[in-house]
Design a protein around this motif. Structure first.
Motif, PDB file in Angstrom:
ATOM      1  N   THR A  82      44.626  -4.770  -9.870  1.00 14.11           N
ATOM      2  CA  THR A  82      45.515  -4.882 -11.017  1.00 14.11           C
ATOM      3  C   THR A  82      44.678  -4.564 -12.245  1.00 14.11           C
ATOM      4  OG1 THR A  82      45.087  -7.269 -11.207  1.00 14.11           O
ATOM      5  CG2 THR A  82      47.038  -6.601  -9.966  1.00 14.11           C
ATOM      6  N   GLU A  83      45.293  -3.982 -13.240  1.00 11.71           N
ATOM      7  CA  GLU A  83      44.570  -3.459 -14.400  1.00 11.71           C
ATOM      8  C   GLU A  83      43.642  -4.500 -15.037  1.00 11.71           C
ATOM      9  OE1 GLU A  83      43.160  -0.623 -16.833  1.00 11.71           O
ATOM     10  OE2 GLU A  83      44.663  -0.266 -15.275  1.00 11.71           O
ATOM     11  N   GLY A  84      42.339  -4.154 -15.062  1.00 13.39           N
ATOM     12  CA  GLY A  84      41.345  -4.998 -15.719  1.00 13.39           C
ATOM     13  C   GLY A  84      41.122  -6.344 -15.084  1.00 13.39           C
ATOM     14  N   ASP A  85      41.514  -6.497 -13.819  1.00 13.36           N
ATOM     15  CA  ASP A  85      41.551  -7.828 -13.197  1.00 13.36           C
ATOM     16  C   ASP A  85      40.248  -8.615 -13.254  1.00 13.36           C
ATOM     17  OD1 ASP A  85      40.348  -6.113 -11.376  1.00 13.36           O
ATOM     18  OD2 ASP A  85      41.777  -6.497  -9.757  1.00 13.36           O
ATOM     19  N   ILE A  86      39.144  -8.001 -12.909  1.00 14.70           N
ATOM     20  CA  ILE A  86      37.891  -8.765 -12.857  1.00 14.70           C
ATOM     21  C   ILE A  86      37.288  -8.998 -14.246  1.00 14.70           C
ATOM     22  CG2 ILE A  86      37.387  -7.943 -10.539  1.00 14.70           C
ATOM     23  CD1 ILE A  86      35.272  -6.075 -11.752  1.00 14.70           C
ATOM     24  N   PHE A  87      37.845  -8.332 -15.250  1.00 13.69           N
ATOM     25  CA  PHE A  87      37.288  -8.434 -16.603  1.00 13.69           C
ATOM     26  C   PHE A  87      38.066  -9.394 -17.499  1.00 13.69           C
ATOM     27  CE2 PHE A  87      36.324  -4.172 -14.983  1.00 13.69           C
ATOM     28  CZ  PHE A  87      34.941  -4.178 -15.077  1.00 13.69           C
ATOM     29  N   THR A 110      31.741   2.500 -10.395  1.00  8.48           N
ATOM     30  CA  THR A 110      32.343   3.011  -9.162  1.00  8.48           C
ATOM     31  C   THR A 110      33.248   1.985  -8.488  1.00  8.48           C
ATOM     32  OG1 THR A 110      30.479   4.504  -8.775  1.00  8.48           O
ATOM     33  CG2 THR A 110      31.857   3.981  -6.876  1.00  8.48           C
ATOM     34  N   LEU A 111      32.898   0.699  -8.565  1.00  5.72           N
ATOM     35  CA  LEU A 111      33.730  -0.327  -7.940  1.00  5.72           C
ATOM     36  C   LEU A 111      35.132  -0.304  -8.542  1.00  5.72           C
ATOM     37  CD1 LEU A 111      34.132  -2.765  -6.087  1.00  5.72           C
ATOM     38  CD2 LEU A 111      33.259  -4.219  -7.922  1.00  5.72           C
ATOM     39  N   THR A 112      35.208  -0.257  -9.869  1.00  2.69           N
ATOM     40  CA  THR A 112      36.512  -0.191 -10.516  1.00  2.69           C
ATOM     41  C   THR A 112      37.208   1.128 -10.208  1.00  2.69           C
ATOM     42  OG1 THR A 112      35.939  -1.697 -12.313  1.00  2.69           O
ATOM     43  CG2 THR A 112      37.690  -0.122 -12.751  1.00  2.69           C
ATOM     44  N   ALA A 113      36.469   2.219 -10.230  1.00  4.53           N
ATOM     45  CA  ALA A 113      37.061   3.544 -10.013  1.00  4.53           C
ATOM     46  C   ALA A 113      37.671   3.682  -8.620  1.00  4.53           C
ATOM     47  CB  ALA A 113      36.005   4.622 -10.235  1.00  4.53           C
ATOM     48  N   ILE A 114      36.961   3.215  -7.602  1.00  7.55           N
ATOM     49  CA  ILE A 114      37.456   3.361  -6.230  1.00  7.55           C
ATOM     50  C   ILE A 114      38.693   2.512  -5.995  1.00  7.55           C
ATOM     51  CG2 ILE A 114      36.070   1.531  -5.130  1.00  7.55           C
ATOM     52  CD1 ILE A 114      35.587   3.442  -2.800  1.00  7.55           C
ATOM     53  N   ARG A 115      38.799   1.412  -6.728  1.00  5.86           N
ATOM     54  CA  ARG A 115      39.981   0.547  -6.622  1.00  5.86           C
ATOM     55  C   ARG A 115      41.128   1.097  -7.476  1.00  5.86           C
ATOM     56  NH1 ARG A 115      38.982  -4.589  -8.900  1.00  5.86           N
ATOM     57  NH2 ARG A 115      40.659  -5.461  -7.606  1.00  5.86           N
ATOM     58  N   LYS A 116      40.820   1.474  -8.694  1.00 13.77           N
ATOM     59  CA  LYS A 116      41.855   1.922  -9.636  1.00 13.77           C
ATOM     60  C   LYS A 116      42.529   3.199  -9.166  1.00 13.77           C
ATOM     61  CE  LYS A 116      42.583   2.612 -14.589  1.00 13.77           C
ATOM     62  NZ  LYS A 116      41.934   2.560 -15.928  1.00 13.77           N
ATOM     63  N   THR A 117      41.776   4.107  -8.556  1.00  7.68           N
ATOM     64  CA  THR A 117      42.339   5.381  -8.082  1.00  7.68           C
ATOM     65  C   THR A 117      43.092   5.236  -6.763  1.00  7.68           C
ATOM     66  OG1 THR A 117      40.275   5.901  -6.932  1.00  7.68           O
ATOM     67  CG2 THR A 117      40.504   6.711  -9.191  1.00  7.68           C
ATOM     68  N   GLY A 118      42.967   4.066  -6.115  1.00  7.21           N
ATOM     69  CA  GLY A 118      43.655   3.858  -4.851  1.00  7.21           C
ATOM     70  C   GLY A 118      42.918   4.414  -3.645  1.00  7.21           C
ATOM     71  N   LYS A 119      41.694   4.893  -3.855  1.00  6.82           N
ATOM     72  CA  LYS A 119      40.910   5.382  -2.716  1.00  6.82           C
ATOM     73  C   LYS A 119      40.518   4.221  -1.797  1.00  6.82           C
ATOM     74  CE  LYS A 119      39.173   9.581  -4.895  1.00  6.82           C
ATOM     75  NZ  LYS A 119      40.225   9.604  -5.930  1.00  6.82           N
ATOM     76  N   PHE A 120      40.384   3.050  -2.377  1.00  8.85           N
ATOM     77  CA  PHE A 120      40.251   1.818  -1.604  1.00  8.85           C
ATOM     78  C   PHE A 120      41.296   0.865  -2.155  1.00  8.85           C
ATOM     79  CE2 PHE A 120      38.479  -2.487  -1.010  1.00  8.85           C
ATOM     80  CZ  PHE A 120      38.438  -2.503   0.379  1.00  8.85           C
ATOM     81  N   LYS A 121      42.314   0.601  -1.375  1.00  7.35           N
ATOM     82  CA  LYS A 121      43.465  -0.142  -1.879  1.00  7.35           C
ATOM     83  C   LYS A 121      43.264  -1.663  -1.863  1.00  7.35           C
ATOM     84  CE  LYS A 121      46.870   3.429  -0.864  1.00  7.35           C
ATOM     85  NZ  LYS A 121      45.873   4.494  -0.668  1.00  7.35           N
ATOM     86  N   GLY A 122      42.332  -2.145  -1.048  1.00  6.97           N
ATOM     87  CA  GLY A 122      42.083  -3.576  -1.007  1.00  6.97           C
ATOM     88  C   GLY A 122      43.080  -4.350  -0.177  1.00  6.97           C
ATOM     89  N   HIS A 123      43.805  -3.654   0.715  1.00  6.78           N
ATOM     90  CA  HIS A 123      44.711  -4.362   1.613  1.00  6.78           C
ATOM     91  C   HIS A 123      43.911  -5.347   2.458  1.00  6.78           C
ATOM     92  CE1 HIS A 123      47.742  -1.747   0.238  1.00  6.78           C
ATOM     93  NE2 HIS A 123      47.564  -0.745   1.080  1.00  6.78           N
TER      94      HIS A 123
END
Length: 253
Positions: A82-87, A110-123
Motif C-alpha cells: 500500500t502506498e508509503g506503507d513502511i514509511f 529496490t524493496l519499495t520498487a519491487i513491491r510498488k510495481t507489482g513484480k513481487f505482490k506480497g501474497h
C-alpha cells in the motif's frame, strides 16, 4: 470602612494560603504518579543470546535489523503493498527503528520498487530471492522476501507456514545459517510478539525435521544448516525470547 476592608484582606490571605497548601499537597502526588509510569524495557542493538538447541540446530536471538544482520541468508517478510506503507509512522515504526526502511535504503529503493510495481505482490507465502551484485549492500549474502498477504487478514498462525517456507528455501540453497525478521511491527501491525516468534520456530523446525527424514531415506542430502537467527527490535527482544523458549520446550517434549 477600614475594619470591613481589613477583614476582607484577611480572608483573601487565608484563601490564598489554603490554595497554596492544597497545591503543595497535590503536586507531590502528581509528580510521583508521573515518575512511576513503567517505561518499555529495551535491549541494546547487537545483543544476542542462544535461546536453545533443537536437533543440533542452534536458535539464536539477535537485536538487529535485517540490513545489518550477518548471515548466509536474510529472510524478511512484507505485506501486500500500500502506498508509503513502511514509511507512515504511526502505524509503522519510526524510521530510526524500522528495519524495513533500513533494508530499503540499503537496497537503494529496490524493496519499495519491487513491491510498488507489482513484480513481487506480497501474497501470503509468495517468495522472491535477491542476490545483490554490489558488495556490502547487505550484511547478508542473499535476501529472501516472503509475502504475508493483506494486513487486515493477518493472523499469527500464518507464521508457522512462513517459518516452514523460510526453512525449506534455506535448505534448498544449502546455507549454514539464516536470519529471520518477521517485520510485522515495522510494517505497522501490532502483532503478538511472543506467539509470532514461537510459531516461526515451530514451523521452521517442522520443515527441518522433514528434510532430515528425507535424507535418512536417501532421497536428498543431509541438511548443513546449523543455526537460525531470529531478529528483534530493542523493545521486543525479551518478549520474543519467551516465545522462542516456549517453542523449544514443546519441541523437546
Amino acid at each position: 470602612m477600614k475594619t470591613t476592608k481589613t477583614i476582607f484582606q484577611q480572608k483573601k490571605i487565608q484563601w490564598s494560603l489554603i490554595a497554596l497548601f492544597s497545591a503543595l499537597a497535590i503536586s507531590p502526588i502528581q509528580t510521583y504518579a508521573q515518575t512511576t509510569v513503567a517505561t518499555p524495557k529495551t535491549t541494546a542493538i547487537g545483543t544476542s543470546s542462544i535461546w536453545g538447541n533443537v536437533d543440533g540446530l542452534a536458535i539464536e536471538g539477535l537485536v538487529q535489523g535485517p540490513s545489518a544482520a550477518v548471515s548466509d541468508l536474510q529472510v524478511a517478510c512484507v505485506f501486500e503493498y500500500t502506498e508509503g506503507d513502511i514509511f507512515i509512522s504511526p502505524p509503522a515504526l519510526p524510521a530510526a527503528l524500522n528495519g524495513l526502511v533500513h533494508l530499503d535504503e540499503a537496497l537503494h529503493g529496490t524493496l519499495t520498487a519491487i513491491r510498488k510495481t507489482g513484480k513481487f505482490k506480497g501474497h501470503a507465502l509468495e517468495t522472491v530471492l535477491l542476490t545483490p551484485a554490489q558488495h556490502g549492500t547487505l550484511a547478508s549474502k542473499k535476501l529472501l522476501l516472503i509475502g504475508l498477504g493483506k494486513r487486515e487478514d493477518f493472523n499469527a498462525g500464518l507464521m508457522k507456514d512462513v517459518g516452514s517456507v523460510a526453512m525449506r528455501e534455506a535448505l534448498r540453497l544449502g546455507v549454514r545459517n539464516f536470519s529471520f525478521a518477521s517485520d510485522l511491527k515495522d510494517a505497522g501491525v501490532d502483532s503478538p510478539t511472543a506467539l509470532v516468534a514461537e510459531n516461526v520456530v515451530l514451523g521452521s523446525i517442522d520443515a527441518f525435521r522433514t528434510q532430515k527424514w528425507i535424507s535418512e531415506k536417501n532421497m536428498d542430502q543431509k541438511p548443513v544448516l546449523n543455526k537460525i537467527i531470529l531478529l528483534a527490535g530493542p523493545a521486543f527482544f525479551e518478549t520474543a525470547g519467551e516465545g522462542i523458549k516456549k517453542a523449544i520446550s514443546s519441541l523437546h517434549n
